[in-house]
Design an enzyme around this catalytic site. Structure first.
Site, PDB file in Angstrom:
ATOM      1  N   ASP A  37     -14.250 -32.706 159.313  1.00  0.00           N
ATOM      2  CA  ASP A  37     -12.936 -32.873 159.929  1.00  0.00           C
ATOM      3  C   ASP A  37     -13.052 -33.341 161.389  1.00  0.00           C
ATOM      4  O   ASP A  37     -14.046 -33.062 162.048  1.00  0.00           O
ATOM      5  CB  ASP A  37     -12.217 -31.511 159.888  1.00  0.00           C
ATOM      6  CG  ASP A  37     -10.748 -31.660 159.555  1.00  0.00           C
ATOM      7  OD1 ASP A  37     -10.215 -32.770 159.658  1.00  0.00           O
ATOM      8  OD2 ASP A  37     -10.133 -30.642 159.204  1.00  0.00           O
ATOM      9  N   GLY A  38     -12.023 -34.025 161.884  1.00  0.00           N
ATOM     10  CA  GLY A  38     -11.935 -34.347 163.306  1.00  0.00           C
ATOM     11  C   GLY A  38     -12.221 -35.799 163.665  1.00  0.00           C
ATOM     12  O   GLY A  38     -12.316 -36.131 164.844  1.00  0.00           O
ATOM     13  N   ASN A  39     -12.344 -36.642 162.657  1.00  0.00           N
ATOM     14  CA  ASN A  39     -12.633 -38.061 162.919  1.00  0.00           C
ATOM     15  C   ASN A  39     -11.458 -38.749 163.613  1.00  0.00           C
ATOM     16  O   ASN A  39     -11.643 -39.495 164.570  1.00  0.00           O
ATOM     17  CB  ASN A  39     -12.969 -38.768 161.607  1.00  0.00           C
ATOM     18  CG  ASN A  39     -14.121 -38.094 160.885  1.00  0.00           C
ATOM     19  OD1 ASN A  39     -15.258 -38.197 161.314  1.00  0.00           O
ATOM     20  ND2 ASN A  39     -13.820 -37.366 159.816  1.00  0.00           N
ATOM     21  N   GLY A  40     -10.235 -38.456 163.126  1.00  0.00           N
ATOM     22  CA  GLY A  40      -9.033 -39.043 163.730  1.00  0.00           C
ATOM     23  C   GLY A  40      -8.847 -38.564 165.163  1.00  0.00           C
ATOM     24  O   GLY A  40      -8.533 -39.348 166.061  1.00  0.00           O
ATOM     25  N   ARG A  50      -7.662 -44.574 164.339  1.00  0.00           N
ATOM     26  CA  ARG A  50      -8.277 -43.519 163.509  1.00  0.00           C
ATOM     27  C   ARG A  50      -9.499 -44.026 162.741  1.00  0.00           C
ATOM     28  O   ARG A  50     -10.492 -43.315 162.593  1.00  0.00           O
ATOM     29  CB  ARG A  50      -7.246 -42.975 162.509  1.00  0.00           C
ATOM     30  CG  ARG A  50      -6.163 -42.116 163.157  1.00  0.00           C
ATOM     31  CD  ARG A  50      -5.114 -41.727 162.118  1.00  0.00           C
ATOM     32  NE  ARG A  50      -5.694 -40.988 160.992  1.00  0.00           N
ATOM     33  CZ  ARG A  50      -5.994 -39.697 161.029  1.00  0.00           C
ATOM     34  NH1 ARG A  50      -5.760 -39.002 162.109  1.00  0.00           N
ATOM     35  NH2 ARG A  50      -6.505 -39.110 159.970  1.00  0.00           N
ATOM     36  N   HIS A  54     -13.395 -42.637 161.636  1.00  0.00           N
ATOM     37  CA  HIS A  54     -13.988 -42.556 160.291  1.00  0.00           C
ATOM     38  C   HIS A  54     -15.327 -43.286 160.261  1.00  0.00           C
ATOM     39  O   HIS A  54     -16.298 -42.816 159.665  1.00  0.00           O
ATOM     40  CB  HIS A  54     -13.047 -43.174 159.249  1.00  0.00           C
ATOM     41  CG  HIS A  54     -11.749 -42.440 159.105  1.00  0.00           C
ATOM     42  ND1 HIS A  54     -11.681 -41.067 159.091  1.00  0.00           N
ATOM     43  CD2 HIS A  54     -10.474 -42.880 158.959  1.00  0.00           C
ATOM     44  CE1 HIS A  54     -10.414 -40.694 158.950  1.00  0.00           C
ATOM     45  NE2 HIS A  54      -9.663 -41.780 158.867  1.00  0.00           N
ATOM     46  N   SER A  82     -10.007 -36.171 149.800  1.00  0.00           N
ATOM     47  CA  SER A  82      -9.353 -35.169 148.961  1.00  0.00           C
ATOM     48  C   SER A  82      -8.224 -35.822 148.154  1.00  0.00           C
ATOM     49  O   SER A  82      -7.797 -36.941 148.465  1.00  0.00           O
ATOM     50  CB  SER A  82      -8.782 -34.042 149.821  1.00  0.00           C
ATOM     51  OG  SER A  82      -7.595 -34.475 150.453  1.00  0.00           O
ATOM     52  N   TRP A  86      -4.433 -39.281 149.612  1.00  0.00           N
ATOM     53  CA  TRP A  86      -3.673 -40.457 149.153  1.00  0.00           C
ATOM     54  C   TRP A  86      -2.351 -40.597 149.899  1.00  0.00           C
ATOM     55  O   TRP A  86      -1.735 -41.654 149.880  1.00  0.00           O
ATOM     56  CB  TRP A  86      -3.401 -40.374 147.647  1.00  0.00           C
ATOM     57  CG  TRP A  86      -4.627 -40.446 146.794  1.00  0.00           C
ATOM     58  CD1 TRP A  86      -5.160 -39.438 146.042  1.00  0.00           C
ATOM     59  CD2 TRP A  86      -5.483 -41.584 146.576  1.00  0.00           C
ATOM     60  NE1 TRP A  86      -6.290 -39.876 145.387  1.00  0.00           N
ATOM     61  CE2 TRP A  86      -6.511 -41.188 145.699  1.00  0.00           C
ATOM     62  CE3 TRP A  86      -5.484 -42.906 147.058  1.00  0.00           C
ATOM     63  CZ2 TRP A  86      -7.529 -42.054 145.284  1.00  0.00           C
ATOM     64  CZ3 TRP A  86      -6.483 -43.767 146.644  1.00  0.00           C
ATOM     65  CH2 TRP A  86      -7.500 -43.337 145.768  1.00  0.00           C
ATOM     66  N   LEU A 148     -33.336 -34.312 148.310  1.00  0.00           N
ATOM     67  CA  LEU A 148     -31.968 -33.810 148.480  1.00  0.00           C
ATOM     68  C   LEU A 148     -30.973 -34.496 147.540  1.00  0.00           C
ATOM     69  O   LEU A 148     -31.023 -35.712 147.367  1.00  0.00           O
ATOM     70  CB  LEU A 148     -31.529 -34.067 149.930  1.00  0.00           C
ATOM     71  CG  LEU A 148     -30.083 -33.694 150.278  1.00  0.00           C
ATOM     72  CD1 LEU A 148     -29.975 -32.194 150.557  1.00  0.00           C
ATOM     73  CD2 LEU A 148     -29.591 -34.478 151.489  1.00  0.00           C
TER      74      LEU A 148
HETATM   75  C1  V0D Z   1     -14.688 -40.903 156.479  1.00  0.00           C
HETATM   76  C2  V0D Z   1     -16.390 -38.703 157.669  1.00  0.00           C
HETATM   77  C3  V0D Z   1     -19.598 -41.912 153.632  1.00  0.00           C
HETATM   78  C4  V0D Z   1     -15.260 -38.421 156.742  1.00  0.00           C
HETATM   79  C5  V0D Z   1     -17.480 -39.543 157.085  1.00  0.00           C
HETATM   80  C6  V0D Z   1     -13.800 -42.876 150.886  1.00  0.00           C
HETATM   81  C7  V0D Z   1     -14.214 -39.498 156.533  1.00  0.00           C
HETATM   82  C8  V0D Z   1     -17.094 -40.993 156.909  1.00  0.00           C
HETATM   83  C9  V0D Z   1     -18.970 -42.049 152.418  1.00  0.00           C
HETATM   84  C10 V0D Z   1     -19.602 -42.298 151.113  1.00  0.00           C
HETATM   85  C11 V0D Z   1     -16.234 -41.421 154.581  1.00  0.00           C
HETATM   86  C12 V0D Z   1     -18.987 -41.903 149.935  1.00  0.00           C
HETATM   87  C13 V0D Z   1     -19.615 -42.099 148.709  1.00  0.00           C
HETATM   88  C14 V0D Z   1     -20.850 -42.679 148.664  1.00  0.00           C
HETATM   89  C15 V0D Z   1     -21.491 -43.088 149.822  1.00  0.00           C
HETATM   90  C16 V0D Z   1     -20.869 -42.886 151.041  1.00  0.00           C
HETATM   91  C17 V0D Z   1     -17.604 -41.880 152.690  1.00  0.00           C
HETATM   92  C18 V0D Z   1     -15.325 -41.676 152.389  1.00  0.00           C
HETATM   93  C19 V0D Z   1     -15.145 -41.438 153.712  1.00  0.00           C
HETATM   94  C20 V0D Z   1     -14.134 -41.649 151.509  1.00  0.00           C
HETATM   95  F1  V0D Z   1     -21.471 -42.861 147.486  1.00  0.00           F
HETATM   96  N1  V0D Z   1     -18.708 -41.673 154.594  1.00  0.00           N
HETATM   97  N2  V0D Z   1     -17.489 -41.652 154.033  1.00  0.00           N
HETATM   98  N3  V0D Z   1     -16.554 -41.896 151.853  1.00  0.00           N
HETATM   99  N4  V0D Z   1     -16.032 -41.151 155.941  1.00  0.00           N
END
Ligand code: V0D
Length: 263
Positions: A37-40, A50, A54, A82, A86, A148
């Site tokens: 949390d806290g990216n925005g 925002r 991300h 989550s 959406w 991992l």
């Molecule tokens: C944005 C912070 C990696 C949270 C991290 C679509 C919000 C960066 C992935 C990722 C997001 C997902 C699946 C995968 C490989 C990478 C990712 C989303 C958001 C949601 F197989 N970062 N990340 N997916 N953020």
């Protein structure tokens, strides 16, 4: 003056190495789950959009993944999107849905080198085709890796997961394949999307929110919870190490008196 600064810097680095050495000798959590949390808010503080937050958060994903792998953590589940997300503006969703592809284009060679295995939980059907393709490919390419497990929760909601489990069990009872009396915790575990993973023993949520937000409600029954004010893009190895140290300093007794201090 410079020499003194350098000496201090060296000491700091060594103490971080020492802390890593110490946590490795103690019980490591098997499965760490993180609500990122806290990216925005991070972006807003910098007067940036925002999506910039991300994108920066993605770099933290890489750093924390590599560090958890080095420490010998078996599974890392990251709440990336989550079922509630959406409701965000379409433009933000579109940007988010490009992140898995970008992440994997950039880091897949590194994940392979380190033996990291990519998995996901959540309903993949509703994701855009390009997102689905990127994740499916990465899961296929990394499926034989033994390091991992990097598990992304995407379009995931815990209550919906439990609804599916209950329907599945009801169907098995109705069809005569299972006795009601045979339903127990192990049967329920076996139907969850996390069935093959060790139970999460540590939950971390960043950015000062102190809620579970429909994340792994069943699975987190016995986990230690750690909440930090640090925003996800600012989260780093030292923060993660601190969380592991806090975890190791808690008395995990599962309600029994095992480990109770004498006197
Ligand atoms: C944005 C912070 C990696 C949270 C991290 C679509 C919000 C960066 C992935 C990722 C997001 C997902 C699946 C995968 C490989 C990478 C990712 C989303 C958001 C949601 F197989 N970062 N990340 N997916 N953020």
């Amino acid at each position: 003056m410079l020499r003194k600064l350098m000496r201090k810097k060296t000491a700091d680095i060594q103490s971080l190495q020492e802390r890593i050495h110490t946590v490795k000798q103690r019980q490591m959590p098997n499965h760490v789950a993180i609500i990122m949390d806290g990216n925005g808010r991070w972006a807003k503080q910098r007067k940036m959009p925002r999506i910039a937050g991300h994108h920066e958060g993605m770099k933290t994903v890489r750093q924390v993944t590599n560090f958890a792998n080095d420490l010998g953590v078996k599974a890392l589940t990251l709440y990336a999107f989550s079922t509630e997300n959406w409701k965000r503006p379409k433009i933000e969703i579109d940007f988010l849905m490009n992140l898995p592809g970008e992440f994997l284009n950039t880091y897949l060679p590194e994940l392979m080198e380190k033996g990291i295995k990519v998995e996901m939980i959540g309903n993949m059907d509703a994701l855009p085709a390009h997102t689905k393709t990127a994740i499916t490919k990465a899961m296929e390419i990394t499926k034989n890796n033994t390091g991992l497990i990097l598990n992304f929760a995407m379009n995931y909601g815990s209550r919906l997961e439990l609804v599916h489990v209950m329907k599945e069990l009801a169907r098995e009872v109705e069809s005569g394949n299972m006795e009601i009396e045979a339903i127990d915790e192990n049967v329920i575990n076996s139907k969850l999307m996390t069935a093959h993973l060790p139970e999460p023993d540590l939950l971390i949520r960043t950015s000062g929110e102190v809620r579970l937000s429909n994340f792994m409600l069943w699975q987190l029954a016995y986990a230690e919870f750690i909440f930090t004010e640090v925003l996800w893009p600012d989260y780093n190895e030292e923060c993660f190490l601190q969380a592991i140290e806090d975890f190791q300093n808690r008395d995990r007794r599962f309600g029994s008196l095992e480990g109770d201090r004498k006197g």
